[in-house]
Design an enzyme around this catalytic site. Sequence first.
Site, PDB file in Angstrom:
ATOM      1  NE  ARG A   1      68.613 118.876 106.061  1.00 25.62           N
ATOM      2  CZ  ARG A   1      69.675 118.152 106.349  1.00 25.62           C
ATOM      3  NH1 ARG A   1      70.354 118.378 107.459  1.00 25.62           N
ATOM      4  NH2 ARG A   1      70.075 117.186 105.562  1.00 25.62           N
TER       5      ARG A   1
ATOM      6  CE1 TYR B   1      67.413 124.218 101.156  1.00 24.61           C
ATOM      7  CE2 TYR B   1      67.504 123.320 103.378  1.00 24.61           C
ATOM      8  CZ  TYR B   1      67.440 123.128 102.010  1.00 24.61           C
ATOM      9  OH  TYR B   1      67.383 121.868 101.502  1.00 24.61           O
TER      10      TYR B   1
ATOM     11  CE  LYS C   1      64.296 117.132 106.057  1.00 27.77           C
ATOM     12  NZ  LYS C   1      64.097 115.712 105.743  1.00 27.77           N
TER      13      LYS C   1
ATOM     14  CG  HIS D   1      64.963 111.477 106.845  1.00 29.66           C
ATOM     15  ND1 HIS D   1      66.279 111.592 106.481  1.00 29.66           N
ATOM     16  CD2 HIS D   1      64.289 112.335 106.041  1.00 29.66           C
ATOM     17  CE1 HIS D   1      66.392 112.476 105.503  1.00 29.66           C
ATOM     18  NE2 HIS D   1      65.205 112.936 105.213  1.00 29.66           N
TER      19      HIS D   1
ATOM     20  CB  SER E   1      69.317 114.875 102.870  1.00 30.46           C
ATOM     21  OG  SER E   1      68.889 114.907 104.200  1.00 30.46           O
TER      22      SER E   1
ATOM     23  CB  CYS F   1      70.228 109.092  99.310  1.00 25.90           C
ATOM     24  SG  CYS F   1      71.812 109.590  99.980  1.00 25.90           S
TER      25      CYS F   1
ATOM     26  CG  ASP G   1      61.839 114.303 103.656  1.00 28.70           C
ATOM     27  OD1 ASP G   1      62.889 113.670 103.470  1.00 28.70           O
ATOM     28  OD2 ASP G   1      61.794 115.349 104.323  1.00 28.70           O
TER      29      ASP G   1
ATOM     30  NE  ARG H   1      66.652 120.287  98.698  1.00 29.93           N
ATOM     31  CZ  ARG H   1      66.505 119.245  99.514  1.00 29.93           C
ATOM     32  NH1 ARG H   1      65.339 118.654  99.636  1.00 29.93           N
ATOM     33  NH2 ARG H   1      67.524 118.787 100.209  1.00 29.93           N
TER      34      ARG H   1
HETATM   35  C1  OXD Z   1      66.503 116.902 103.600  1.00 30.99           C
HETATM   36  C2  OXD Z   1      65.232 117.325 102.974  1.00 30.99           C
HETATM   37  O1  OXD Z   1      67.462 117.689 103.648  1.00 30.99           O
HETATM   38  O2  OXD Z   1      64.325 116.485 102.909  1.00 30.99           O
HETATM   39  O3  OXD Z   1      66.563 115.759 104.070  1.00 30.99           O
HETATM   40  O4  OXD Z   1      65.096 118.480 102.563  1.00 30.99           O
HETATM   41 MN    MN Z   2      64.752 114.682 103.971  1.00 28.32          MN
END
Ligand code: OXD
Ligand code: MN
Length: 585
Positions: free
Chosen positions: A70, A198, A207, A227, A249, A251, A276, A366
């Site tokens: 991002r 991306y 998002k 989130h 993100s 984590c 998420d 990813r």
């Molecule tokens: C983030 C995702 O960046 O979920 O939070 O991809």
């Molecule tokens: Mn996320």
Amino acid sequence: MSTTNDALAKWVEETAALTKPDNIVWCDGSDEEYNRMVDMMLESGTLLKLNEETHPNCYLHRSDPSDVARVEHLTFVCSKNEEDAGPNNHWMDPVEATKKLDELFDGCMQGRTMYVIPYCMGPIDSPLSRNGVEITDSPYVVANMKIMARIGTPALKRIEKEGTFVKGVHSTGDLDPEKRFIMHFPEELLIRSIGSGYGGNALLGKKCHALRIASWQARTEGWLAEHMLIMGLESPEGETHYVACAFPSACGKTNLAMLIPPEQYNGWKVTTVGDDICWLHLREDGRLWAINPESGYFGVIPGTNEWSNKNAYECLKSDAIFTNAGVTADNQPWWEDKDDGMEPVTDWKGNPYDPEVGPAAHPNSRFTVSAKNNPVYSPMADDPNGVPISAIIFGGRRKELAPLVYEAKDWEHGVLVGASCASEMTAAAIGGAGQVRRDPMAMKPFCGYNFADYFAHWLTFGPKSDKLPKLFHVNWFRRDQDGKFMWPGFGENMRVLAWVLDRVTGKVDARETPIGYLPNVDDIDIEGLDVSKETMEALLSVNVAQWQDEVQAISEYLDEFGARTPQTLKDELAKISSALQSKAA
Ligand code: OXD
Ligand code: MN
């Protein structure tokens, strides 16, 4: 295919007039369509087929090396009034932004096909779900959206019935980072994204819609777009509680959502509702009910292995798209800490792998995979009513200060706990990795409006019900003097969740401290762990001097929002400050 919704038909026409594609395809969301996209991408080299024997129906995509995460510095909220976007967002005047984007989008789809993807965030038949339409020139986006959301004909039917939908226009443009923008126009329920393929920048349902625009929508409609992962925890007695956890993100939300309990929790069952995003609605019964608006996972690959997340590891054995992973000699996907005894030969850029040059998989590589691939997928994820939430857990990645777990004293205090979360930044966004920053409710990159108004919105729920979830904070990432993690994390986090549930059901006492209720050291089961009682004491202590500095830092942070900061949060902080003061004295 076309539509009976005039607003949609007109907007598609206008978008085509500006972007000038060679042709327009309305996506029906079928498997045949997905296969067509895949075949096209195999042909063009956008996708590479992985080993069919070990990974049936799996593909690798290598992105442009400048387009791997991002881009928060290029992400804007273009509300009419700058104050409404708040200091937590980059803002651009909507007139100026429109002019800039119109120039960039002009003719950008020449020689390309324009895909129109109707989608529904959330179960198709749920009143809690919301509609959207993404226009894109990327078959990669079409294929990923098919996995991540409920797309195609059923979504279009819903749009035609309800009338409202969020509009998103995406073009990969020429992938020039200088011409990359992710812009949100919340008053128009509009997203315009150019120059990136991306996930977080291009799969607009995720998002951009389900968090930034939805958070704005949620405020006006009286709900919350967050989130957060959503997981079910079923006890051996058959009692299920659902908890929602907000972590930044990369984590560990996906890992926690699919957790496999350690041996002594045999008989417990963990199920995943979402990994998420969580939309929360207050119902007549006074409880917060949650849906996961997504239908797939877009997870971080490195570190995923049989031990850290066996369920995710299983998910990745078939029908997955890997983006920016490395590859082995026999064409299997490979990443750091895969721990399968194999060696990569090619890195994520397609070059021969050389550890001196860099990792085989990009740190933010990813996977995209359907939630149905998850062995512990919760069928409740498809329930139009959602699931009732018993606890909300905030967290971050912090070397020091924040204890392993604590509970907020009440809703208002809990909102302050969420609002003052901080975390070390990760590779999920370009820039700043490792730096600690405030990340309230893990929403710093995703709240589509002024954080002060967002905190105030959270506070409005307090007086409305006495059945709201209890609020907690966790930190799996404390380190000792040698820099080693003090808590093993992963499946062992079940031990902390068990304490959270015991608090929810009133089965266990806790110690009142200035920052909240902490567990009595013996109430977190460490049997079978290589963690000493002293370590637990350190993980469950409040360092008064450090917390006094933290309170000062939180106070300065809240002041950044000026007069809009809710007085309630300042009062809550003052209470903590004076409690710390009496401890210090
Ligand atoms: C983030 C995702 O960046 O979920 O939070 O991809
Ligand atoms: Mn996320």
